[in-house]
Write a protein that holds these residues in place. Structure first.
Motif, PDB file in Angstrom:
ATOM      1  N   TYR A 232      54.475  42.166 106.719  1.00  0.00           N
ATOM      2  CA  TYR A 232      53.150  42.781 106.659  1.00  0.00           C
ATOM      3  C   TYR A 232      53.170  44.090 107.435  1.00  0.00           C
ATOM      4  O   TYR A 232      53.736  44.173 108.525  1.00  0.00           O
ATOM      5  CB  TYR A 232      52.109  41.835 107.253  1.00  0.00           C
ATOM      6  N   LEU A 246      55.923  37.685 109.146  1.00  0.00           N
ATOM      7  CA  LEU A 246      55.070  36.505 109.186  1.00  0.00           C
ATOM      8  C   LEU A 246      55.942  35.254 109.237  1.00  0.00           C
ATOM      9  O   LEU A 246      56.935  35.143 108.515  1.00  0.00           O
ATOM     10  CB  LEU A 246      54.154  36.487 107.969  1.00  0.00           C
ATOM     11  N   ASP A 250      51.460  29.600 106.400  1.00  0.00           N
ATOM     12  CA  ASP A 250      50.133  29.678 107.005  1.00  0.00           C
ATOM     13  C   ASP A 250      49.769  31.116 107.351  1.00  0.00           C
ATOM     14  O   ASP A 250      48.639  31.557 107.100  1.00  0.00           O
ATOM     15  CB  ASP A 250      50.067  28.817 108.268  1.00  0.00           C
ATOM     16  N   GLU A 251      50.718  31.853 107.914  1.00  0.00           N
ATOM     17  CA  GLU A 251      50.445  33.237 108.287  1.00  0.00           C
ATOM     18  C   GLU A 251      50.288  34.114 107.050  1.00  0.00           C
ATOM     19  O   GLU A 251      49.436  35.015 107.019  1.00  0.00           O
ATOM     20  CB  GLU A 251      51.549  33.782 109.194  1.00  0.00           C
ATOM     21  N   ILE A 253      49.163  33.194 104.104  1.00  0.00           N
ATOM     22  CA  ILE A 253      47.859  32.874 103.519  1.00  0.00           C
ATOM     23  C   ILE A 253      46.735  33.482 104.345  1.00  0.00           C
ATOM     24  O   ILE A 253      45.752  34.017 103.802  1.00  0.00           O
ATOM     25  CB  ILE A 253      47.714  31.347 103.373  1.00  0.00           C
ATOM     26  N   GLU A 254      46.865  33.451 105.659  1.00  0.00           N
ATOM     27  CA  GLU A 254      45.839  34.058 106.516  1.00  0.00           C
ATOM     28  C   GLU A 254      45.729  35.557 106.265  1.00  0.00           C
ATOM     29  O   GLU A 254      44.622  36.111 106.174  1.00  0.00           O
ATOM     30  CB  GLU A 254      46.162  33.801 107.985  1.00  0.00           C
ATOM     31  N   VAL A 255      46.862  36.233 106.139  1.00  0.00           N
ATOM     32  CA  VAL A 255      46.852  37.677 105.885  1.00  0.00           C
ATOM     33  C   VAL A 255      46.250  37.973 104.514  1.00  0.00           C
ATOM     34  O   VAL A 255      45.463  38.922 104.357  1.00  0.00           O
ATOM     35  CB  VAL A 255      48.280  38.252 106.009  1.00  0.00           C
ATOM     36  N   ARG A 257      43.991  36.343 102.999  1.00  0.00           N
ATOM     37  CA  ARG A 257      42.546  36.151 103.079  1.00  0.00           C
ATOM     38  C   ARG A 257      41.873  37.193 103.974  1.00  0.00           C
ATOM     39  O   ARG A 257      40.888  37.829 103.582  1.00  0.00           O
ATOM     40  CB  ARG A 257      42.242  34.754 103.617  1.00  0.00           C
ATOM     41  N   GLU A 258      42.400  37.348 105.191  1.00  0.00           N
ATOM     42  CA  GLU A 258      41.704  38.142 106.204  1.00  0.00           C
ATOM     43  C   GLU A 258      41.942  39.638 106.051  1.00  0.00           C
ATOM     44  O   GLU A 258      41.019  40.431 106.266  1.00  0.00           O
ATOM     45  CB  GLU A 258      42.135  37.681 107.615  1.00  0.00           C
ATOM     46  N   GLN A 259      43.156  40.044 105.704  1.00  0.00           N
ATOM     47  CA  GLN A 259      43.468  41.471 105.636  1.00  0.00           C
ATOM     48  C   GLN A 259      43.265  42.057 104.235  1.00  0.00           C
ATOM     49  O   GLN A 259      42.997  43.250 104.107  1.00  0.00           O
ATOM     50  CB  GLN A 259      44.915  41.717 106.094  1.00  0.00           C
ATOM     51  N   GLU A 267      46.079  26.251  96.697  1.00  0.00           N
ATOM     52  CA  GLU A 267      46.772  26.533  97.945  1.00  0.00           C
ATOM     53  C   GLU A 267      48.074  25.753  98.075  1.00  0.00           C
ATOM     54  O   GLU A 267      49.058  26.266  98.615  1.00  0.00           O
ATOM     55  CB  GLU A 267      45.858  26.238  99.136  1.00  0.00           C
ATOM     56  N   ARG A 271      51.592  27.556  98.757  1.00  0.00           N
ATOM     57  CA  ARG A 271      52.463  27.239  99.901  1.00  0.00           C
ATOM     58  C   ARG A 271      53.878  26.913  99.428  1.00  0.00           C
ATOM     59  O   ARG A 271      54.871  27.360 100.022  1.00  0.00           O
ATOM     60  CB  ARG A 271      51.900  26.047 100.679  1.00  0.00           C
TER      61      ARG A 271
END
Length: 280
Positions: A232, A246, A250-251, A253-255, A257-259, A267, A271
């Motif tokens: 990232y 990453l 989990d990381e 998927i978080e990026v 969603r969040e970034q 999901e 994964r």
């Protein structure tokens, strides 16, 4: 007789599309509008290859595009992003048509690659412009005048177009102090079947650089965010890039969603695909 393919956006989806781009009403088909539409589009709609990572089908008929991009909270790649954008331009009254290009980025400039990139050619007041909202981490965020060979500014990096033999044009972007080749294209008329064939290659061919890979990109004022599998990065104009690896699904998927603001599909399957790519 079989029904004709859908070629225009229903009014409710046109309004939704314009709202996503920050418009209360349809803008006039002017150069200033094209500049704003392209800038806003690369921020509002994410370039992403999640379906390629999942090795899932990527249909590019208009109902599929508007469902995925306008209703499902997803992004897409060039055949999806530029395909929907081209429909929007035509519906707003722009004189626009599709072109296809051969991607050179990261490879030799004399390579003959497949026609796997879709862009729009737009004519305004007898001048021709290239509009592209689907070229990943190096998408031009402003239209480029086709018949201008000098440096052209955009809200992000400068670009320039070079004439080649046989009616071809080469697009370069200035990255640091280097003018890097992006893709080559010509003005040959294209039909929907040409996009279908190119899209099949990108989504399904074993040698496609996208198959089984995750590439994500988004722009904003003075920045670009990119995700290449589990790497990232945030690139700010005039500053060193910030990168981090990453650690796992989990990381990632978080990026996503969040970034990048993506609404993710299944999901568990995602994964598994991330784990499969990391193990390759």
């Amino acid at each position: 007789m079989s029904p004709q393919p859908e070629s225009t956006l229903p009014q409710e989806d046109l309004q939704l599309y314009l709202q996503r781009l920050g418009y209360e009403r349809a803008p006039a088909p002017t150069l200033d509008s094209l500049r704003e539409l392209q800038r806003r589009h690369s921020h509002a709609f994410v370039f992403e290859t999640i379906n390629s990572l999942l090795q899932a089908p990527i249909p590019i008929d208009l109902p599929s595009l508007r469902r995925k991009l306008l209703h499902d909270g997803r992004g897409g790649y060039c055949y999806e992003l530029n395909g929907l954008f081209l429909t929007l331009l035509q519906q707003l009254g722009f004189q626009a048509r599709g072109l296809t290009g051969r991607v050179l980025m990261g490879g030799p400039e004399d390579a003959v690659t497949a026609r796997t990139h879709l862009v729009a050619l737009v004519e305004i007041d007898r001048e021709r412009w290239i509009a592209d909202v689907g070229f990943g981490g190096m998408v031009p965020t402003g239209p480029l005048r086709l018949d201008e060979t000098g440096e052209q500014t955009t809200p992000h990096e400068p670009y320039r177009l070079e004439r080649r033999d046989a009616g071809q044009y080469l697009l370069r972007a200035k990255v640091g102090e280097e003018w890097r080749a992006m893709y080559v294209f010509d003005l040959a008329p294209q039909e929907q079947i040409d996009y279908v064939v190119g899209n099949w290659y990108v989504s399904s061919h074993p040698q496609s650089p996208f198959r089984g890979q995750l590439f994500v990109a988004r722009t904003g004022p003075g920045w670009r965010k990119t995700l290449n599998n589990d790497s990232y990065a945030v690139h700010r104009l005039g500053q060193p890039s910030e990168r981090r690896e990453l650690a796992g699904a989990d990381e990632v998927i978080e990026v996503l969603r969040e970034q990048f603001g993506l609404r993710l599909p299944d999901e568990a399957a995602l994964r598994e695909a991330i784990g499969r790519q990391r193990a390759a």
